[in-house]
Design a protein around this motif. Structure first.
Motif, mmCIF file in Angstrom:
data_model
loop_
_atom_site.group_PDB
_atom_site.id
_atom_site.type_symbol
_atom_site.label_atom_id
_atom_site.label_comp_id
_atom_site.label_asym_id
_atom_site.label_seq_id
_atom_site.Cartn_x
_atom_site.Cartn_y
_atom_site.Cartn_z
ATOM 1 N N ASN A 157 -7.157 23.490 10.352
ATOM 2 C CA ASN A 157 -8.563 24.249 11.349
ATOM 3 C C ASN A 157 -9.026 23.253 12.116
ATOM 4 O O ASN A 157 -9.154 23.605 13.452
ATOM 5 N N ALA A 158 -9.335 22.032 11.903
ATOM 6 C CA ALA A 158 -9.921 21.298 12.733
ATOM 7 C C ALA A 158 -9.123 20.884 13.888
ATOM 8 O O ALA A 158 -9.423 20.747 15.156
ATOM 9 N N LEU A 159 -7.603 20.761 13.814
ATOM 10 C CA LEU A 159 -6.854 20.579 14.808
ATOM 11 C C LEU A 159 -6.701 21.644 15.795
ATOM 12 O O LEU A 159 -6.816 21.581 16.957
ATOM 13 N N TYR A 160 -6.576 22.864 15.126
ATOM 14 C CA TYR A 160 -6.603 24.206 15.943
ATOM 15 C C TYR A 160 -7.655 24.253 16.777
ATOM 16 O O TYR A 160 -7.721 24.828 17.958
ATOM 17 N N ALA A 161 -8.931 23.795 16.194
ATOM 18 C CA ALA A 161 -10.197 24.009 16.911
ATOM 19 C C ALA A 161 -10.214 23.187 18.441
ATOM 20 O O ALA A 161 -11.054 23.684 19.235
ATOM 21 N N THR A 162 -9.299 22.297 18.318
ATOM 22 C CA THR A 162 -9.249 21.382 19.869
ATOM 23 C C THR A 162 -8.208 22.003 20.675
ATOM 24 O O THR A 162 -8.286 21.576 21.851
ATOM 25 N N ILE A 163 -7.797 23.215 20.341
ATOM 26 C CA ILE A 163 -7.106 23.688 21.225
ATOM 27 C C ILE A 163 -7.522 24.451 22.453
ATOM 28 O O ILE A 163 -8.516 25.317 22.195
ATOM 29 N N GLU A 164 -7.058 24.087 23.805
ATOM 30 C CA GLU A 164 -7.813 24.687 24.894
ATOM 31 C C GLU A 164 -9.167 24.480 24.979
ATOM 32 O O GLU A 164 -9.987 25.197 24.242
ATOM 33 N N LYS B 217 1.200 16.963 16.212
ATOM 34 C CA LYS B 217 2.010 15.706 16.763
ATOM 35 C C LYS B 217 1.041 14.799 17.120
ATOM 36 O O LYS B 217 1.389 13.779 16.963
ATOM 37 N N ALA B 218 0.149 15.252 18.117
ATOM 38 C CA ALA B 218 -0.824 14.055 18.714
ATOM 39 C C ALA B 218 -1.578 13.565 17.565
ATOM 40 O O ALA B 218 -1.871 12.136 17.672
ATOM 41 N N ALA B 219 -1.932 14.123 16.284
ATOM 42 C CA ALA B 219 -2.479 13.409 15.273
ATOM 43 C C ALA B 219 -1.683 12.774 14.174
ATOM 44 O O ALA B 219 -2.244 12.663 12.991
ATOM 45 N N GLY B 220 -0.507 12.819 14.582
ATOM 46 C CA GLY B 220 0.264 11.860 13.711
ATOM 47 C C GLY B 220 1.067 12.609 12.593
ATOM 48 O O GLY B 220 1.853 12.034 11.837
ATOM 49 N N TRP B 221 1.113 14.030 12.687
ATOM 50 C CA TRP B 221 1.994 14.695 11.877
ATOM 51 C C TRP B 221 3.416 14.681 12.517
ATOM 52 O O TRP B 221 3.805 14.532 13.447
ATOM 53 N N GLY C 175 0.839 -1.243 0.094
ATOM 54 C CA GLY C 175 0.020 -0.105 -0.043
ATOM 55 C C GLY C 175 0.991 1.081 -0.034
ATOM 56 O O GLY C 175 1.910 1.115 -0.093
ATOM 57 N N VAL C 176 0.152 2.348 -0.013
ATOM 58 C CA VAL C 176 1.026 3.666 0.081
ATOM 59 C C VAL C 176 0.733 4.455 1.426
ATOM 60 O O VAL C 176 -0.410 4.514 1.826
ATOM 61 N N ARG C 177 1.737 5.065 1.978
ATOM 62 C CA ARG C 177 1.835 5.543 3.330
ATOM 63 C C ARG C 177 1.936 6.911 2.987
ATOM 64 O O ARG C 177 3.152 7.451 2.248
ATOM 65 N N THR C 178 1.121 7.956 3.608
ATOM 66 C CA THR C 178 1.599 9.335 3.405
ATOM 67 C C THR C 178 2.221 9.996 4.680
ATOM 68 O O THR C 178 1.497 9.808 5.811
#
Lengths: 318, 318
Positions: free
Chosen positions: B311-318, B255-259, B225-228
């Protein structure tokens, strides 16, 4: 411990189309909006000049430089005549209130600041005012005692002003935090003042002054005697420094008195090799530099003589 | 021509030992002395942060950076708790007056500025206040539409911050005249914003934002398969840029989301080669960069996808 006498309250005169001679404002009360972009972003320009016996010195040169700074920041400021009237109001009001015998005295000194900010956030007009206040004691003292200076890197190379106009190198802006930090750094090292150098090793200027140096060269006068050439030198303007109004006026007077004039590029060794170095500015005037990074410049006697000579020339200005 | 609706009056709360929760002041009247060194020298520090539904975002990060900036300028500012109380006063007062249904609304945005000046000339204490106001329309629009950017030389090399602390490179000072001039210069070129580069060609930051870029790398996942791999990169801090509170928070969430995370040195070609570039800041949040000096970055679809993801990640901050 004795507490120092409180400084006299400054006089404030705002430029205001509704007041022909400017609007006097009470300096003991808040006069600026908290959303003024001068206060929130250091976004504006200024001038400081000396008035002696009620007469502003080098006024036209300061008005010219204020207009030039405003152009670089795209600030649309009132016409020169409005500034002149507000300055007259501020100076005469200050002297009426604070200078005993002002009507006959002609050697009192006061500091006149011209200030322009981009105005209140969202407003279309700048905030402009004139402030007249008492000079601090340090400047007058340093004219006599001289100053010890350190060289500090200003980070920019000497060509940046030409290639990057957005850096506002030739404008006297209100964004002076770095200049103030450099002076604090010097004081912490036991020095009085700073001469900035460029990243490529050129001598630039002080945080609030222009650098001057003198070289004396003696040569045979062709008939068995000795001729002394006096040369007064300052860094070239295109290295990204502010054009000094005091340096400009002194150069004109020195030339008329037979001095030769020179314009950098200058390097630190030119300072060390000079017969005298000064920081010149509108309020403190000529401050002879005694030491740079701990090395003595010239001799006490030479510094004294040359400073006296230039002070005499400076006194003839306007 | 219709005149735009007047922006709501900001709320001002001064930090004042006599007022436990801060002293409310009328923003329609002058509140600053004309001799305040914030106004006369841009001598002070500040923070801007967003409050959403009455909750200041990343408050601790902003308070930490304010304290760090104040240390660099040798400003002795009030304790964190005094700032927190004044912020609460400003935000609740603003929402009470200006946000319909504030008691139940939780998605209104307001800008909270924390300001510190060196205080009135000759005084020993800084002037400190909190301002709550409406965000301008441009920021919210640019989150959606993205921005066109030009690269401008900031004049400093990337090592100056380390060798010249008096340049205050890591402090968010009130001396913002150059940042404002760079933005005016960009607007005159038809661009929306600026990315500064160093004299030695490194990517630094925006005048009011941090630079982020994303690289996607696809590889074989070892089982056909392909991994990104998603990598988020920002210029290294020791190049003399301001630590971005939004970049810091987003990096933690990514980072917590795998980046994977990366820190420069970056050069302009790294921007051109990126799959997406953003300017990130506390008020405008993520502004995708469409063009840099006229060259398109990534593709519209890729910019849209990646921006939505961050943006979805940023919305989880605080």
């Amino acid at each position: 411990m004795t507490s120092p006498a409180a400084a006299p309250v400054p006089v404030l005169v705002f430029l205001d189309p509704a007041f022909h001679d400017g609007r006097l404002a009470d300096a003991t009360k808040p006069q600026l909006m908290a959303t003024d972009q001068g206060a929130t972003r250091g976004d504006g320009v200024f001038e400081s000049l000396l008035a002696v016996g009620g007469s502003p010195r080098k006024l036209q040169a300061h008005l010219n430089r204020l207009a030039g700074s405003a152009r670089l920041l795209e600030l649309d400021i009132p016409a020169e005549e409005a500034w002149r009237r507000a300055i007259t109001t501020a100076v005469s009001e200050y002297r009426r209130g604070h200078v005993p015998g002002a009507a006959t005295s002609d050697d009192d000194e006061l500091v006149v600041k011209l200030l322009v900010t981009r105005g209140v956030e969202g407003a279309a007009t700048p905030t402009c005012w004139v402030q007249a206040s008492a000079p601090g004691p340090a400047g007058r003292r340093q004219r006599e005692t001289g100053v010890d200076v350190i060289l500090l890197d200003r980070g920019y190379d000497s060509e940046v002003g030409e290639r990057a106009p957005w850096l506002l190198m030739g404008a006297k802006t209100l964004s002076y935090a770095v200049n103030m930090a450099a002076l604090r750094y010097a004081h912490a090292q036991g020095a009085d003042d700073v001469i900035f150098t460029s990243a490529d090793g050129r001598v630039l200027e002080g945080p609030t002054s222009t650098v001057l140096l003198a070289h004396l060269e003696t040569s045979d006068d062709g008939s068995g005697g000795v001729r002394t050439v006096r040369r007064l030198i300052t860094p070239q303007l295109d290295s990204g420094i502010l054009p000094g109004t005091s340096q400009g006026a002194l150069f004109a007077a020195a030339k008329a008195a037979g001095w030769e004039l020179g314009y950098g590029p200058l390097e630190p060794r030119d300072l060390y090799d000079a017969d005298a170095v000064w920081l010149i500015s509108s309020i403190r005037l000529l401050a002879p530099v005694n030491h740079i990074d701990g090395k003595e410049i010239g001799t006490p006697e030479l510094r004294r003589q040359l400073t006296a000579e230039l002070n005499a020339l400076y006194a003839t200005i306007e």
